[in-house]
Design a protein around this motif. Structure first.
Motif, PDB file in Angstrom:
ATOM      1  N   LYS A 130      45.226  96.868  41.909  1.00  0.00           N
ATOM      2  CA  LYS A 130      45.101  95.419  41.717  1.00  0.00           C
ATOM      3  C   LYS A 130      45.056  95.075  40.236  1.00  0.00           C
ATOM      4  O   LYS A 130      44.884  95.942  39.394  1.00  0.00           O
ATOM      5  CB  LYS A 130      43.812  94.916  42.370  1.00  0.00           C
ATOM      6  CG  LYS A 130      43.776  95.090  43.869  1.00  0.00           C
ATOM      7  CD  LYS A 130      42.455  94.779  44.536  1.00  0.00           C
ATOM      8  CE  LYS A 130      41.574  93.775  43.904  1.00  0.00           C
ATOM      9  NZ  LYS A 130      40.316  93.545  44.616  1.00  0.00           N
ATOM     10  N   ASN A 131      45.178  93.790  39.941  1.00  0.00           N
ATOM     11  CA  ASN A 131      44.972  93.301  38.579  1.00  0.00           C
ATOM     12  C   ASN A 131      43.477  93.120  38.343  1.00  0.00           C
ATOM     13  O   ASN A 131      42.759  92.626  39.218  1.00  0.00           O
ATOM     14  CB  ASN A 131      45.644  91.931  38.385  1.00  0.00           C
ATOM     15  CG  ASN A 131      47.128  92.052  38.195  1.00  0.00           C
ATOM     16  OD1 ASN A 131      47.606  92.895  37.451  1.00  0.00           O
ATOM     17  ND2 ASN A 131      47.868  91.207  38.885  1.00  0.00           N
ATOM     18  N   TYR A 132      43.020  93.509  37.160  1.00  0.00           N
ATOM     19  CA  TYR A 132      41.635  93.295  36.747  1.00  0.00           C
ATOM     20  C   TYR A 132      41.654  92.734  35.333  1.00  0.00           C
ATOM     21  O   TYR A 132      42.610  92.934  34.597  1.00  0.00           O
ATOM     22  CB  TYR A 132      40.845  94.613  36.762  1.00  0.00           C
ATOM     23  CG  TYR A 132      40.728  95.232  38.125  1.00  0.00           C
ATOM     24  CD1 TYR A 132      39.785  94.760  39.039  1.00  0.00           C
ATOM     25  CD2 TYR A 132      41.557  96.266  38.518  1.00  0.00           C
ATOM     26  CE1 TYR A 132      39.680  95.320  40.298  1.00  0.00           C
ATOM     27  CE2 TYR A 132      41.458  96.831  39.780  1.00  0.00           C
ATOM     28  CZ  TYR A 132      40.519  96.342  40.665  1.00  0.00           C
ATOM     29  OH  TYR A 132      40.412  96.893  41.916  1.00  0.00           O
ATOM     30  N   ILE A 133      40.587  92.059  34.947  1.00  0.00           N
ATOM     31  CA  ILE A 133      40.441  91.549  33.586  1.00  0.00           C
ATOM     32  C   ILE A 133      39.406  92.404  32.871  1.00  0.00           C
ATOM     33  O   ILE A 133      38.271  92.526  33.325  1.00  0.00           O
ATOM     34  CB  ILE A 133      39.987  90.068  33.582  1.00  0.00           C
ATOM     35  CG1 ILE A 133      40.976  89.192  34.372  1.00  0.00           C
ATOM     36  CG2 ILE A 133      39.815  89.568  32.157  1.00  0.00           C
ATOM     37  CD1 ILE A 133      42.359  89.107  33.782  1.00  0.00           C
ATOM     38  N   HIS A 163      39.620  98.752  30.089  1.00  0.00           N
ATOM     39  CA  HIS A 163      40.593  99.644  29.466  1.00  0.00           C
ATOM     40  C   HIS A 163      39.795 100.815  28.884  1.00  0.00           C
ATOM     41  O   HIS A 163      38.678 100.613  28.395  1.00  0.00           O
ATOM     42  CB  HIS A 163      41.332  98.947  28.315  1.00  0.00           C
ATOM     43  CG  HIS A 163      42.245  97.864  28.744  1.00  0.00           C
ATOM     44  ND1 HIS A 163      41.971  96.533  28.505  1.00  0.00           N
ATOM     45  CD2 HIS A 163      43.441  97.911  29.385  1.00  0.00           C
ATOM     46  CE1 HIS A 163      42.964  95.796  28.974  1.00  0.00           C
ATOM     47  NE2 HIS A 163      43.861  96.610  29.519  1.00  0.00           N
ATOM     48  N   ARG A 178      42.148  90.907  28.388  1.00  0.00           N
ATOM     49  CA  ARG A 178      43.509  91.098  28.873  1.00  0.00           C
ATOM     50  C   ARG A 178      43.505  91.725  30.260  1.00  0.00           C
ATOM     51  O   ARG A 178      42.536  92.341  30.675  1.00  0.00           O
ATOM     52  CB  ARG A 178      44.305  91.977  27.904  1.00  0.00           C
ATOM     53  CG  ARG A 178      44.568  91.276  26.572  1.00  0.00           C
ATOM     54  CD  ARG A 178      45.370  92.145  25.646  1.00  0.00           C
ATOM     55  NE  ARG A 178      44.570  93.332  25.327  1.00  0.00           N
ATOM     56  CZ  ARG A 178      45.076  94.480  24.923  1.00  0.00           C
ATOM     57  NH1 ARG A 178      46.368  94.636  24.786  1.00  0.00           N
ATOM     58  NH2 ARG A 178      44.283  95.501  24.653  1.00  0.00           N
ATOM     59  N   THR A 179      44.626  91.579  30.948  1.00  0.00           N
ATOM     60  CA  THR A 179      44.768  92.103  32.304  1.00  0.00           C
ATOM     61  C   THR A 179      44.985  93.618  32.277  1.00  0.00           C
ATOM     62  O   THR A 179      45.686  94.135  31.415  1.00  0.00           O
ATOM     63  CB  THR A 179      45.975  91.438  32.993  1.00  0.00           C
ATOM     64  OG1 THR A 179      45.752  90.034  33.033  1.00  0.00           O
ATOM     65  CG2 THR A 179      46.177  91.954  34.403  1.00  0.00           C
ATOM     66  N   PRO A 185      46.875  95.824  34.631  1.00  0.00           N
ATOM     67  CA  PRO A 185      47.770  95.685  35.784  1.00  0.00           C
ATOM     68  C   PRO A 185      47.707  96.880  36.726  1.00  0.00           C
ATOM     69  O   PRO A 185      47.219  97.959  36.349  1.00  0.00           O
ATOM     70  CB  PRO A 185      49.152  95.571  35.142  1.00  0.00           C
ATOM     71  CG  PRO A 185      49.033  96.253  33.832  1.00  0.00           C
ATOM     72  CD  PRO A 185      47.601  96.082  33.400  1.00  0.00           C
ATOM     73  N   PRO A 186      48.218  96.724  37.951  1.00  0.00           N
ATOM     74  CA  PRO A 186      48.285  97.853  38.871  1.00  0.00           C
ATOM     75  C   PRO A 186      49.084  98.994  38.243  1.00  0.00           C
ATOM     76  O   PRO A 186      50.035  98.761  37.495  1.00  0.00           O
ATOM     77  CB  PRO A 186      49.012  97.298  40.093  1.00  0.00           C
ATOM     78  CG  PRO A 186      48.826  95.828  40.010  1.00  0.00           C
ATOM     79  CD  PRO A 186      48.749  95.496  38.548  1.00  0.00           C
TER      80      PRO A 186
END
Length: 106
Positions: free
Chosen positions: A57-60, A97, A66-67, A69-70
């Motif tokens: 999934k996308n997470y912040i 991240h 920033r996102t 991404p999957p």
């Protein structure tokens, strides 16, 4: 007795060789290490590595905004000794991240 070398019909495979994981099932989660504990002035944090294959999934990221991404490996972090209890710490877990967690504001 010599082995018979018959050609198989196109598109069929031997059951012996078809023992792969069903589609959508990945054993890397089982092989991942348990969360490690990191401490700083705010307490103890459980840090779990999420490999790219399990990032769905996308997470912040809470550090850079920033996102994530999957398909991008990252970390899930939660507070082990949350003042409202362990369950609350798990509910408030965040995806980071890897670089952002390493260089976070302390």
């Amino acid at each position: 007795m010599p082995r018979k070398n018959h050609k198989k019909a196109s598109g069929t495979t031997s059951a012996k060789w078809a023992r792969t994981a069903p589609e959508g099932r990945d054993i890397s989660r089982i092989l991942d290490p348990a969360p490690r504990i990191e401490s700083d002035r705010y307490g103890d944090w459980l840090v779990q590595y999420i490999p790219a294959v399990n990032a769905q999934k996308n997470y912040i990221c809470p550090e850079c905004g920033r996102t994530i991404p999957p398909g991008v490996a990252h970390l899930v972090v939660w507070q082990d000794n949350h003042m409202m209890g362990r369950e609350r710490g798990i509910e408030e877990r965040r995806h980071w991240h890897q670089g952002c967690w390493r260089t976070r504001r302390r």
